[in-house]
Write a protein that holds these residues in place. Structure first.
Motif, PDB file in Angstrom:
ATOM      1  N   LYS A  32      65.990 -34.610  55.382  1.00 50.80           N
ATOM      2  CA  LYS A  32      66.473 -34.575  56.774  1.00 50.80           C
ATOM      3  C   LYS A  32      67.805 -33.933  56.861  1.00 50.80           C
ATOM      4  O   LYS A  32      68.245 -33.102  57.746  1.00 50.80           O
ATOM      5  N   THR A  33      68.780 -34.510  55.886  1.00 51.97           N
ATOM      6  CA  THR A  33      70.298 -34.259  55.988  1.00 51.97           C
ATOM      7  C   THR A  33      70.803 -33.431  54.948  1.00 51.97           C
ATOM      8  O   THR A  33      71.947 -32.844  55.384  1.00 51.97           O
ATOM      9  N   ASP A  34      70.220 -33.505  53.744  1.00 47.41           N
ATOM     10  CA  ASP A  34      70.951 -32.912  52.654  1.00 47.41           C
ATOM     11  C   ASP A  34      70.776 -31.313  52.698  1.00 47.41           C
ATOM     12  O   ASP A  34      70.060 -30.784  53.579  1.00 47.41           O
ATOM     13  N   LYS A  35      71.638 -30.518  52.088  1.00 48.33           N
ATOM     14  CA  LYS A  35      71.518 -29.129  52.008  1.00 48.33           C
ATOM     15  C   LYS A  35      71.505 -28.364  50.648  1.00 48.33           C
ATOM     16  O   LYS A  35      70.614 -27.705  50.421  1.00 48.33           O
ATOM     17  N   THR A  36      72.371 -28.757  49.990  1.00 51.97           N
ATOM     18  CA  THR A  36      72.392 -28.114  48.482  1.00 51.97           C
ATOM     19  C   THR A  36      71.503 -28.958  47.625  1.00 51.97           C
ATOM     20  O   THR A  36      71.368 -30.019  47.334  1.00 51.97           O
ATOM     21  N   ILE A  37      70.582 -28.028  46.862  1.00 52.81           N
ATOM     22  CA  ILE A  37      69.760 -28.732  45.566  1.00 52.81           C
ATOM     23  C   ILE A  37      69.771 -27.873  44.542  1.00 52.81           C
ATOM     24  O   ILE A  37      70.310 -26.650  44.554  1.00 52.81           O
ATOM     25  N   ASP A  38      69.144 -28.153  43.740  1.00 53.72           N
ATOM     26  CA  ASP A  38      68.672 -27.095  42.301  1.00 53.72           C
ATOM     27  C   ASP A  38      67.299 -27.150  42.539  1.00 53.72           C
ATOM     28  O   ASP A  38      66.437 -28.359  43.021  1.00 53.72           O
ATOM     29  N   ILE A  39      66.993 -25.898  42.350  1.00 52.95           N
ATOM     30  CA  ILE A  39      65.389 -25.793  41.779  1.00 52.95           C
ATOM     31  C   ILE A  39      65.306 -25.420  40.581  1.00 52.95           C
ATOM     32  O   ILE A  39      66.033 -24.669  39.716  1.00 52.95           O
ATOM     33  N   ILE A  40      64.152 -26.113  39.904  1.00 57.66           N
ATOM     34  CA  ILE A  40      63.863 -25.622  38.364  1.00 57.66           C
ATOM     35  C   ILE A  40      62.576 -24.795  38.578  1.00 57.66           C
ATOM     36  O   ILE A  40      61.374 -25.371  39.034  1.00 57.66           O
TER      37      ILE A  40
ATOM     38  N   LEU B  78      60.158 -19.571  30.449  1.00 57.98           N
ATOM     39  CA  LEU B  78      61.107 -20.715  30.490  1.00 57.98           C
ATOM     40  C   LEU B  78      61.724 -21.160  31.841  1.00 57.98           C
ATOM     41  O   LEU B  78      61.727 -20.701  32.751  1.00 57.98           O
ATOM     42  N   PRO B  79      61.860 -22.498  31.701  1.00 56.49           N
ATOM     43  CA  PRO B  79      62.367 -23.146  33.014  1.00 56.49           C
ATOM     44  C   PRO B  79      63.798 -22.413  33.106  1.00 56.49           C
ATOM     45  O   PRO B  79      64.752 -22.288  32.224  1.00 56.49           O
ATOM     46  N   ARG B  80      64.025 -22.251  34.476  1.00 59.29           N
ATOM     47  CA  ARG B  80      65.222 -21.766  35.090  1.00 59.29           C
ATOM     48  C   ARG B  80      65.777 -22.367  36.273  1.00 59.29           C
ATOM     49  O   ARG B  80      64.735 -22.884  37.376  1.00 59.29           O
ATOM     50  N   ARG B  81      66.826 -22.924  36.226  1.00 56.08           N
ATOM     51  CA  ARG B  81      67.497 -23.769  37.162  1.00 56.08           C
ATOM     52  C   ARG B  81      68.556 -23.091  37.969  1.00 56.08           C
ATOM     53  O   ARG B  81      69.498 -22.068  37.538  1.00 56.08           O
ATOM     54  N   HIS B  82      68.513 -23.000  39.403  1.00 61.96           N
ATOM     55  CA  HIS B  82      69.139 -22.339  40.153  1.00 61.96           C
ATOM     56  C   HIS B  82      69.847 -23.360  41.215  1.00 61.96           C
ATOM     57  O   HIS B  82      68.890 -24.199  41.898  1.00 61.96           O
ATOM     58  N   GLU B  83      70.921 -23.204  41.449  1.00 60.93           N
ATOM     59  CA  GLU B  83      71.620 -24.129  42.972  1.00 60.93           C
ATOM     60  C   GLU B  83      71.234 -23.417  44.224  1.00 60.93           C
ATOM     61  O   GLU B  83      71.659 -21.948  44.073  1.00 60.93           O
ATOM     62  N   ILE B  84      70.819 -23.912  44.973  1.00 55.21           N
ATOM     63  CA  ILE B  84      70.436 -23.240  46.541  1.00 55.21           C
ATOM     64  C   ILE B  84      70.562 -24.101  47.506  1.00 55.21           C
ATOM     65  O   ILE B  84      70.561 -25.546  47.369  1.00 55.21           O
ATOM     66  N   TRP B  85      70.604 -23.450  48.997  1.00 53.11           N
ATOM     67  CA  TRP B  85      70.302 -24.467  49.951  1.00 53.11           C
ATOM     68  C   TRP B  85      68.872 -24.515  50.368  1.00 53.11           C
ATOM     69  O   TRP B  85      68.138 -23.426  50.154  1.00 53.11           O
ATOM     70  N   PHE B  86      68.755 -25.744  51.137  1.00 54.62           N
ATOM     71  CA  PHE B  86      67.048 -25.611  51.751  1.00 54.62           C
ATOM     72  C   PHE B  86      67.584 -26.275  53.086  1.00 54.62           C
ATOM     73  O   PHE B  86      68.625 -26.560  53.668  1.00 54.62           O
ATOM     74  N   HIS B  87      66.606 -25.982  54.126  1.00 51.50           N
ATOM     75  CA  HIS B  87      66.868 -26.047  55.388  1.00 51.50           C
ATOM     76  C   HIS B  87      65.484 -26.917  55.918  1.00 51.50           C
ATOM     77  O   HIS B  87      64.388 -26.620  55.584  1.00 51.50           O
ATOM     78  N   ASN B  88      65.667 -27.973  56.686  1.00 50.64           N
ATOM     79  CA  ASN B  88      64.613 -28.673  57.328  1.00 50.64           C
ATOM     80  C   ASN B  88      64.753 -28.120  58.731  1.00 50.64           C
ATOM     81  O   ASN B  88      65.337 -28.517  59.596  1.00 50.64           O
TER      82      ASN B  88
END
Length: 131
Positions: free
Chosen positions: A10-18, A26-36
């Motif tokens: 509910k409160t965070d914004k920045t995540i990594d997605i794999i 192959l696994p790929r890691r990306h830093e990105i924002w999410f929104h609730n």
């Protein structure tokens, strides 16, 4: 799902997605924002990779999710957690408009027009698997 993770969603914004590479596997890691958005977990972006005008640049993370919609959603602000999730691409025009018109996505509207966002932005909804 524990209370700390529920709060972070509910409160965070920045995540990594794999994601899994569409071509490499192959696994790929990306830093990105999410929104609730009223309980919906949304990942979106501007039409090009830098948030600027010009030629469109395909998003690697979006290509990966199209090929392999199961990925890992890594919370890293208020809590550390890796969540198994599934992406569903948002293609319905009315849904895309509602998402990109929401107060939480104002940043993107400041970078380009709403019409450009509706036509060209990567938008996915994230569904958390049972954990």
């Amino acid at each position: 799902m524990n209370k700390e993770i529920q709060t972070a969603l509910k409160t965070d914004k920045t995540i990594d997605i794999i994601t899994t590479g569409a071509k490499s596997g192959l696994p790929r890691r990306h830093e990105i924002w999410f929104h609730n958005l009223d309980g919906r977990i949304i990942i979106c972006g501007t039409p090009d990779g830098k948030g600027e005008g010009g030629p469109r640049k395909p998003r690697d993370w979006m290509a990966n999710l199209k090929a392999n919609p199961d990925f890992t959603f890594c919370l890293k602000e208020s809590v550390q957690a890796e969540l198994p999730v599934r992406a569903v691409i948002i293609s319905d025009p009315a849904d895309r408009r509602a998402i990109m018109s929401a107060p939480q996505t104002k940043y993107y509207r400041e970078k380009t027009s709403l019409e450009d966002l509706l036509e060209n932005s990567p938008i996915v909804e994230v569904f958390i698997n049972e954990i």
